[in-house]
Design a protein around this motif. Structure first.
Motif, mmCIF file in Angstrom:
data_model
loop_
_atom_site.group_PDB
_atom_site.id
_atom_site.type_symbol
_atom_site.label_atom_id
_atom_site.label_comp_id
_atom_site.label_asym_id
_atom_site.label_seq_id
_atom_site.Cartn_x
_atom_site.Cartn_y
_atom_site.Cartn_z
ATOM 1 N N LEU A 70 97.467 32.029 -2.326
ATOM 2 C CA LEU A 70 96.859 32.909 -2.918
ATOM 3 C C LEU A 70 98.023 33.775 -4.536
ATOM 4 O O LEU A 70 97.432 34.806 -4.889
ATOM 5 N N LEU A 73 98.764 32.318 -7.810
ATOM 6 C CA LEU A 73 96.989 32.861 -8.225
ATOM 7 C C LEU A 73 97.678 33.989 -9.017
ATOM 8 O O LEU A 73 97.492 33.863 -9.644
ATOM 9 N N LEU A 204 86.959 20.267 -4.289
ATOM 10 C CA LEU A 204 87.290 21.834 -4.429
ATOM 11 C C LEU A 204 86.458 22.824 -3.290
ATOM 12 O O LEU A 204 85.317 23.346 -2.930
ATOM 13 N N ASP A 205 87.576 23.419 -2.488
ATOM 14 C CA ASP A 205 87.306 24.055 -1.803
ATOM 15 C C ASP A 205 87.741 25.332 -1.740
ATOM 16 O O ASP A 205 89.018 25.702 -1.176
ATOM 17 N N PRO A 206 86.869 26.453 -2.053
ATOM 18 C CA PRO A 206 87.507 27.876 -2.572
ATOM 19 C C PRO A 206 88.474 28.591 -1.587
ATOM 20 O O PRO A 206 89.320 29.331 -2.058
ATOM 21 N N SER A 207 88.119 28.109 -0.298
ATOM 22 C CA SER A 207 88.683 28.776 1.380
ATOM 23 C C SER A 207 90.376 28.391 0.485
ATOM 24 O O SER A 207 91.941 29.315 0.938
ATOM 25 N N ARG A 208 90.704 27.376 0.803
ATOM 26 C CA ARG A 208 92.379 26.781 -0.071
ATOM 27 C C ARG A 208 92.659 28.034 -0.646
ATOM 28 O O ARG A 208 94.408 28.222 -0.613
ATOM 29 N N TRP A 209 92.169 28.865 -1.570
ATOM 30 C CA TRP A 209 92.516 29.652 -2.572
ATOM 31 C C TRP A 209 93.273 30.649 -2.431
ATOM 32 O O TRP A 209 94.551 31.438 -2.524
ATOM 33 N N PHE A 210 92.565 31.615 -0.825
ATOM 34 C CA PHE A 210 93.264 32.665 -0.262
ATOM 35 C C PHE A 210 94.293 32.502 0.885
ATOM 36 O O PHE A 210 94.541 33.422 1.958
ATOM 37 N N LEU A 270 94.572 26.355 -9.647
ATOM 38 C CA LEU A 270 93.316 26.677 -9.156
ATOM 39 C C LEU A 270 92.639 24.937 -8.680
ATOM 40 O O LEU A 270 92.563 24.871 -7.533
ATOM 41 N N THR A 273 95.806 23.558 -5.862
ATOM 42 C CA THR A 273 95.556 24.418 -4.872
ATOM 43 C C THR A 273 94.312 24.147 -3.880
ATOM 44 O O THR A 273 93.757 24.232 -3.168
ATOM 45 N N GLY A 274 93.186 24.131 -4.819
ATOM 46 C CA GLY A 274 92.161 23.648 -4.060
ATOM 47 C C GLY A 274 90.728 22.725 -3.779
ATOM 48 O O GLY A 274 90.693 22.560 -3.245
#
Length: 486
Positions: A70, A73, A204-210, A270, A273-274
């Protein structure tokens, strides 16, 4: 504060309104440079700036290791607003106001005098050479997983020397060659990440970005990584004398390069990490090639490694061009011995190239983190002088001709410099004691070096001369910066 419409914005005054002289367009003034060599156009200049600042996402991996996905990014979205845009805007204004080799050295000399101009040149040249010592290190780090012999010892040292020699020779052959080589290298370096993005979409797994853990953030490594990857916008100013129609070309190229740099960092981060499970300890130099293998196989890994190698070659030649032309510009201003101003038959500053290459070889034994921290420390001092010069010239000479002028008044100019200045002091405070001591010693050498060179000049042990073609740096003089009196 956006760079949009950089090329078409004009100063708030007409070019003939300055008291004491009638100004003409910069294009009407004979260039204070050799006319026998081709000038750099917009597209090569965009990629030269791209390589001065970035070269692609190679080297950003440490931001994830230091702070998690997070913050990494967010850093590459927020940091350009705080730092990159103000620095690029100042470079556009000052670089078109002083379109000659020497760049920021000339800005500071005009505002604060030649002593501080020399200090600016010393710190920025040294930080540039330190920065350039990174690229053989990064080049070999990306290749060592495929060629283990390059991991250390004599093979690694020999490879670094050969690489330095080959790229130095490319600089010697001419800036237009370097510029178009940068275009080709840039395209080759960007393409594999576009392919990796397409391959990664289903995974891609968007939860990994946070993911973030503020208690475990290594702020020193995080800020140094961001700072190193998003600075050096001003370096292109030392090549302004080699640019075709710099008053229009330079601002336009800075705008396009800013977009290219930000996207070139954010998009691969992006993806990386995703698309793969997070293991922060693995996020270090060269990890993008491992991600490429996980996502696409060995062929994509080798493509990323090849792109990294090409990127580091591009950054090396762009940085060396800036460093060597800076020395040439300083010699033409009488700050360095006259032999630094001599050009090769290709129009390149031969002595400046040799000095810069020697510095790279001497510093290439340092680790990646030590090199980044040391060059950031010196670069910070140079940027403080640039901000002071920018504001000083706005206050003292508000009506001086500026082919591109940032659309803010004096107060706006001061406020624009506040966030990056705060960031500079944060970076300085977070530096390790070792880096601080070494950097301060380097600064002290510069403070003494200028009087020593003046002594050498008085004794006539070396010849110093100022080019008669260059304009007077004292803007208050009627025959001032790139102007003519009718």
């Amino acid at each position: 504060m956006k760079l949009r419409n950089l090329a078409c914005r004009q100063p708030h005054i007409s070019m003939g309104d300055y008291n004491g002289g009638n100004y003409v367009d910069i294009n009407e003034v004979p260039s204070p440079r050799l006319h026998d060599f081709k000038k750099v156009s917009v597209l090569p200049l965009v990629f030269l700036i791209f390589y001065e600042v970035s070269g692609g996402p190679f080297g950003v991996e440490d931001s994830v290791q230091a702070a998690g996905p997070l913050l990494a990014l967010l850093g590459f979205l927020v940091f350009p607003i705080i730092w990159s845009i103000p620095e690029a805007l100042i470079t556009a204004e000052m670089g078109t106001m002083f379109p000659e080799n020497g760049g920021y050295v000339v800005w500071v000399s005009s505002a604060l005098g030649p002593y501080w101009g020399f200090q600016q040149g010393w710190m920025k040249w040294l930080s540039g050479v330190i920065d350039n010592a990174l690229y053989p290190v990064l080049f070999l780090d990306y290749l060592k997983s495929g060629i283990p012999a390059l991991g250390g010892g004599i093979p690694r040292a020999a490879a670094a020397l050969v690489l330095t020699f080959v790229l130095t020779y490319m600089n010697y052959r001419g800036l237009t060659i370097v510029g178009w080589a940068a275009v080709l290298l840039g395209i080759f370096s960007i393409l594999p990440f576009v392919v990796m993005g397409l391959v990664a979409m289903p995974k891609l797994d968007p939860s990994r970005w946070f993911v973030v853990n503020l208690r475990d953030v290594d702020w020193n490594l995080y800020l140094n990584t961001l700072f190193w990857n998003l600075n050096y916008w001003d370096s292109i100013s030392t090549l302004a004398g080699e640019v075709d129609n710099p008053k229009k070309t330079l601002p336009k190229a800075l705008f396009y390069a800013l977009i290219l740099v930000v996207l070139g960092y954010f998009f691969p981060l992006l993806i990386g990490t995703g698309a793969v499970p997070l293991n922060q300890d693995l996020w270090t130099d060269g990890y993008f090639s491992d991600i490429a293998q996980m996502l696409g196989g060995v062929w994509l890994r080798w493509w990323i490694q090849g792109a990294a190698a090409m990127s580091n070659m591009g950054m090396f030649v762009a940085e060396m061009s800036s460093d060597s032309f800076q020395l040439l510009g300083m010699a033409e201003r009488g700050m360095l011995p006259e032999f630094f101003a001599k050009r090769s038959r290709y129009g390149t500053p031969l002595i400046g190239i040799l000095f810069s290459a020697s510095g790279v070889i001497l510093l290439s034994w340092l680790s990646f983190q030590e090199i980044v921290a040391a060059e950031n420390f010196l670069y910070c001092f140079g940027m403080i002088l640039e901000f002071i010069a920018f504001v000083q010239l706005r206050i003292k000479y508000p009506d001086a001709p500026r082919p591109y002028k940032i659309p803010v008044g004096t107060i706006g100019a001061i406020l624009m410099c506040v966030p990056p200045t705060i960031l500079i002091f944060v970076v300085l405070v977070l530096s390790t004691f070792k880096v601080m001591v070494v950097s301060l010693i380097a600064v002290a050498i510069g403070l003494v070096l200028r009087p020593c060179l003046k002594f050498v000049e008085r004794k006539r042990w070396m010849k110093f001369s100022e080019s008669a073609d260059l304009p007077d740096l004292h803007i208050a003089n009627p025959e001032s910066i790139y102007s003519l009196v009718d």
